[in-house]
Design a protein around this motif. Sequence first.
Motif, PDB file in Angstrom:
ATOM      1  N   PHE A  39      13.017  77.158 -39.905  1.00 34.74           N
ATOM      2  CA  PHE A  39      13.048  77.209 -41.362  1.00 34.74           C
ATOM      3  C   PHE A  39      13.461  78.595 -41.838  1.00 34.74           C
ATOM      4  O   PHE A  39      14.229  78.736 -42.793  1.00 34.74           O
ATOM      5  CB  PHE A  39      11.681  76.844 -41.937  1.00 34.74           C
ATOM      6  CG  PHE A  39      11.619  76.923 -43.436  1.00 34.74           C
ATOM      7  CD1 PHE A  39      12.471  76.162 -44.230  1.00 34.74           C
ATOM      8  CD2 PHE A  39      10.721  77.764 -44.064  1.00 34.74           C
ATOM      9  CE1 PHE A  39      12.423  76.245 -45.616  1.00 34.74           C
ATOM     10  CE2 PHE A  39      10.657  77.858 -45.448  1.00 34.74           C
ATOM     11  CZ  PHE A  39      11.511  77.088 -46.222  1.00 34.74           C
ATOM     12  N   ILE A  40      12.977  79.629 -41.167  1.00 31.72           N
ATOM     13  CA  ILE A  40      13.374  80.993 -41.517  1.00 31.72           C
ATOM     14  C   ILE A  40      14.870  81.178 -41.281  1.00 31.72           C
ATOM     15  O   ILE A  40      15.583  81.742 -42.115  1.00 31.72           O
ATOM     16  CB  ILE A  40      12.557  82.018 -40.699  1.00 31.72           C
ATOM     17  CG1 ILE A  40      11.078  81.938 -41.085  1.00 31.72           C
ATOM     18  CG2 ILE A  40      13.091  83.433 -40.929  1.00 31.72           C
ATOM     19  CD1 ILE A  40      10.168  82.802 -40.254  1.00 31.72           C
ATOM     20  N   GLU A  41      15.358  80.662 -40.154  1.00 32.05           N
ATOM     21  CA  GLU A  41      16.790  80.740 -39.851  1.00 32.05           C
ATOM     22  C   GLU A  41      17.607  79.992 -40.902  1.00 32.05           C
ATOM     23  O   GLU A  41      18.666  80.450 -41.331  1.00 32.05           O
ATOM     24  CB  GLU A  41      17.063  80.153 -38.465  1.00 32.05           C
ATOM     25  CG  GLU A  41      16.467  80.954 -37.321  1.00 32.05           C
ATOM     26  CD  GLU A  41      16.619  80.233 -35.978  1.00 32.05           C
ATOM     27  OE1 GLU A  41      17.397  79.245 -35.924  1.00 32.05           O
ATOM     28  OE2 GLU A  41      15.961  80.640 -35.001  1.00 32.05           O
ATOM     29  N   THR A  42      17.093  78.820 -41.309  1.00 30.30           N
ATOM     30  CA  THR A  42      17.791  78.013 -42.314  1.00 30.30           C
ATOM     31  C   THR A  42      17.923  78.782 -43.620  1.00 30.30           C
ATOM     32  O   THR A  42      18.981  78.768 -44.263  1.00 30.30           O
ATOM     33  CB  THR A  42      17.037  76.687 -42.555  1.00 30.30           C
ATOM     34  OG1 THR A  42      16.995  75.944 -41.339  1.00 30.30           O
ATOM     35  CG2 THR A  42      17.721  75.855 -43.630  1.00 30.30           C
ATOM     36  N   GLN A  43      16.849  79.457 -44.025  1.00 32.72           N
ATOM     37  CA  GLN A  43      16.914  80.254 -45.247  1.00 32.72           C
ATOM     38  C   GLN A  43      17.999  81.326 -45.149  1.00 32.72           C
ATOM     39  O   GLN A  43      18.800  81.505 -46.075  1.00 32.72           O
ATOM     40  CB  GLN A  43      15.559  80.920 -45.515  1.00 32.72           C
ATOM     41  CG  GLN A  43      14.454  79.970 -45.927  1.00 32.72           C
ATOM     42  CD  GLN A  43      13.176  80.732 -46.256  1.00 32.72           C
ATOM     43  OE1 GLN A  43      13.086  81.403 -47.281  1.00 32.72           O
ATOM     44  NE2 GLN A  43      12.193  80.640 -45.386  1.00 32.72           N
ATOM     45  N   HIS A  44      18.043  82.032 -44.016  1.00 30.11           N
ATOM     46  CA  HIS A  44      19.059  83.075 -43.829  1.00 30.11           C
ATOM     47  C   HIS A  44      20.465  82.479 -43.896  1.00 30.11           C
ATOM     48  O   HIS A  44      21.364  83.049 -44.532  1.00 30.11           O
ATOM     49  CB  HIS A  44      18.852  83.785 -42.486  1.00 30.11           C
ATOM     50  CG  HIS A  44      17.739  84.789 -42.487  1.00 30.11           C
ATOM     51  ND1 HIS A  44      17.752  85.907 -43.287  1.00 30.11           N
ATOM     52  CD2 HIS A  44      16.575  84.835 -41.780  1.00 30.11           C
ATOM     53  CE1 HIS A  44      16.647  86.612 -43.080  1.00 30.11           C
ATOM     54  NE2 HIS A  44      15.915  85.984 -42.170  1.00 30.11           N
ATOM     55  N   GLU A  45      20.673  81.324 -43.248  1.00 29.98           N
ATOM     56  CA  GLU A  45      21.995  80.682 -43.217  1.00 29.98           C
ATOM     57  C   GLU A  45      22.436  80.270 -44.619  1.00 29.98           C
ATOM     58  O   GLU A  45      23.591  80.496 -45.023  1.00 29.98           O
ATOM     59  CB  GLU A  45      21.960  79.459 -42.295  1.00 29.98           C
ATOM     60  CG  GLU A  45      21.813  79.806 -40.818  1.00 29.98           C
ATOM     61  CD  GLU A  45      21.464  78.590 -39.974  1.00 29.98           C
ATOM     62  OE1 GLU A  45      21.409  77.467 -40.541  1.00 29.98           O
ATOM     63  OE2 GLU A  45      21.237  78.751 -38.760  1.00 29.98           O
ATOM     64  N   VAL A  46      21.522  79.648 -45.368  1.00 25.22           N
ATOM     65  CA  VAL A  46      21.861  79.169 -46.710  1.00 25.22           C
ATOM     66  C   VAL A  46      22.145  80.341 -47.647  1.00 25.22           C
ATOM     67  O   VAL A  46      23.111  80.326 -48.422  1.00 25.22           O
ATOM     68  CB  VAL A  46      20.710  78.297 -47.267  1.00 25.22           C
ATOM     69  CG1 VAL A  46      20.928  78.022 -48.752  1.00 25.22           C
ATOM     70  CG2 VAL A  46      20.617  76.992 -46.488  1.00 25.22           C
ATOM     71  N   ILE A  47      21.327  81.376 -47.570  1.00 26.19           N
ATOM     72  CA  ILE A  47      21.515  82.547 -48.428  1.00 26.19           C
ATOM     73  C   ILE A  47      22.854  83.233 -48.117  1.00 26.19           C
ATOM     74  O   ILE A  47      23.558  83.702 -49.022  1.00 26.19           O
ATOM     75  CB  ILE A  47      20.334  83.527 -48.269  1.00 26.19           C
ATOM     76  CG1 ILE A  47      19.060  82.885 -48.842  1.00 26.19           C
ATOM     77  CG2 ILE A  47      20.622  84.857 -48.949  1.00 26.19           C
ATOM     78  CD1 ILE A  47      17.782  83.615 -48.509  1.00 26.19           C
ATOM     79  N   ALA A  48      23.218  83.255 -46.850  1.00 26.53           N
ATOM     80  CA  ALA A  48      24.506  83.846 -46.458  1.00 26.53           C
ATOM     81  C   ALA A  48      25.661  83.063 -47.072  1.00 26.53           C
ATOM     82  O   ALA A  48      26.648  83.657 -47.548  1.00 26.53           O
ATOM     83  CB  ALA A  48      24.626  83.867 -44.935  1.00 26.53           C
ATOM     84  N   LYS A  49      25.538  81.736 -47.089  1.00 27.82           N
ATOM     85  CA  LYS A  49      26.598  80.899 -47.693  1.00 27.82           C
ATOM     86  C   LYS A  49      26.680  81.137 -49.198  1.00 27.82           C
ATOM     87  O   LYS A  49      27.764  81.162 -49.775  1.00 27.82           O
ATOM     88  CB  LYS A  49      26.313  79.422 -47.415  1.00 27.82           C
ATOM     89  CG  LYS A  49      26.544  79.013 -45.965  1.00 27.82           C
ATOM     90  CD  LYS A  49      26.279  77.529 -45.762  1.00 27.82           C
ATOM     91  CE  LYS A  49      26.527  77.138 -44.303  1.00 27.82           C
ATOM     92  NZ  LYS A  49      26.254  75.697 -44.069  1.00 27.82           N
ATOM     93  N   TYR A  50      25.520  81.315 -49.823  1.00 30.26           N
ATOM     94  CA  TYR A  50      25.512  81.584 -51.256  1.00 30.26           C
ATOM     95  C   TYR A  50      26.219  82.904 -51.548  1.00 30.26           C
ATOM     96  O   TYR A  50      27.066  82.988 -52.447  1.00 30.26           O
ATOM     97  CB  TYR A  50      24.073  81.634 -51.771  1.00 30.26           C
ATOM     98  CG  TYR A  50      23.945  82.251 -53.143  1.00 30.26           C
ATOM     99  CD1 TYR A  50      24.342  81.552 -54.285  1.00 30.26           C
ATOM    100  CD2 TYR A  50      23.445  83.554 -53.292  1.00 30.26           C
ATOM    101  CE1 TYR A  50      24.236  82.138 -55.541  1.00 30.26           C
ATOM    102  CE2 TYR A  50      23.338  84.133 -54.548  1.00 30.26           C
ATOM    103  CZ  TYR A  50      23.735  83.426 -55.672  1.00 30.26           C
ATOM    104  OH  TYR A  50      23.648  84.000 -56.912  1.00 30.26           O
ATOM    105  N   ARG A  51      25.918  83.935 -50.765  1.00 27.68           N
ATOM    106  CA  ARG A  51      26.515  85.247 -51.006  1.00 27.68           C
ATOM    107  C   ARG A  51      27.992  85.276 -50.685  1.00 27.68           C
ATOM    108  O   ARG A  51      28.736  86.112 -51.198  1.00 27.68           O
ATOM    109  CB  ARG A  51      25.762  86.298 -50.196  1.00 27.68           C
ATOM    110  CG  ARG A  51      24.359  86.549 -50.767  1.00 27.68           C
ATOM    111  CD  ARG A  51      23.594  87.606 -50.060  1.00 27.68           C
ATOM    112  NE  ARG A  51      22.333  87.877 -50.760  1.00 27.68           N
ATOM    113  CZ  ARG A  51      21.218  88.244 -50.187  1.00 27.68           C
ATOM    114  NH1 ARG A  51      21.187  88.428 -48.873  1.00 27.68           N
ATOM    115  NH2 ARG A  51      20.131  88.467 -50.900  1.00 27.68           N
TER     116      ARG A  51
END
Length: 348
Positions: A261-273
Amino acid sequence: MSETPSTEGLEALNNAWERGCTFLGTEYAILGGAMSWVSERNLVAAISNAGGFGVIACGAMTPDLLDAEIKATKELTTKPFGVNLITMHPELDTLVDICLENNVGHVVLAGGLPSKDTIARVKEGGAKIICFTPTLALGKKLVRSGVDALVIEGMEAGGHIGPVSTSVLAQEILPNITDVPIFVAGGIGRGEAIANYLRMGAAGVQLGTRFVCAEECVAHPDFKRAFIRASARDAITTVQVDPQFPVIPVRALGNEGSKKFIETQHEVIAKYRAGEMDMESAQLAIEHYWAGALRRAVIDGDVEHGSVMAGQSVGMVKKEQPTSEILQELVTQAADALVNPVGRKVDA
């Protein structure tokens, strides 16, 4: 402790939670917490048949699925039960209509502040409304808006949680809201705790974690085994990695899924940025992680990579039992606690 409560204890308990029992239409003022994939027809009916109040977890169900679930539950019990609806559901109005068409007597609204229109719709349809409140101010506002009962749930609970403990919420809210019945939830695993909250003014309680290992619960055997093996400290809260993406904390047993879940947050935030997702889509993607992860754990039994949502009372879950036996234990413990002074020896 004796297997059945004394006459004196049972009388004290019946008096203590009479308001809650009357409101629910049940023998015991104990609600089953609505747990996605867990609180379906079998467990809900078992809780109601044993004297408690079962609650269907609608979650992300479509109206057709909820309609089928309510009808199937009615095939298994003639006792009262409720339906928990998420206020953010895109088809909330239709789901309310389904509940009313099926003569569901109590609708539990969770996951956000319900609109005045939704409250009016439920009440005009003849059902009672139960809502969650994380603060005294919001509780008073909900009562003014017409809500019939409240649940105060502390951070010890499983699943999505708030930041304040059950004991603090109870001290803050119970003496100051007496207009409607209040049910206390979060971290309750034994009847002695039920007795204490009733003494403080609660009308009853809500338990979720304690019912996961009920024999009637459809959760995968490996999911139940994870609960039986776990201690209170194993039920931990998720981490929010970026304040820009507020994530409601979730309490679950720590495993590889928690790390994912922590990894998922990082991945999604990276896509947003990177401009690949907008803010709303990114936040939804983070929240949607839990829906799939919870199903993998509960239904498929993947307790290592799925989400094993559990409250801190999981340490008091020691074996798989019939629902009726779980409720009888809680009732006996609560009744004995109401009539036995602190420090007095109780039969083992």
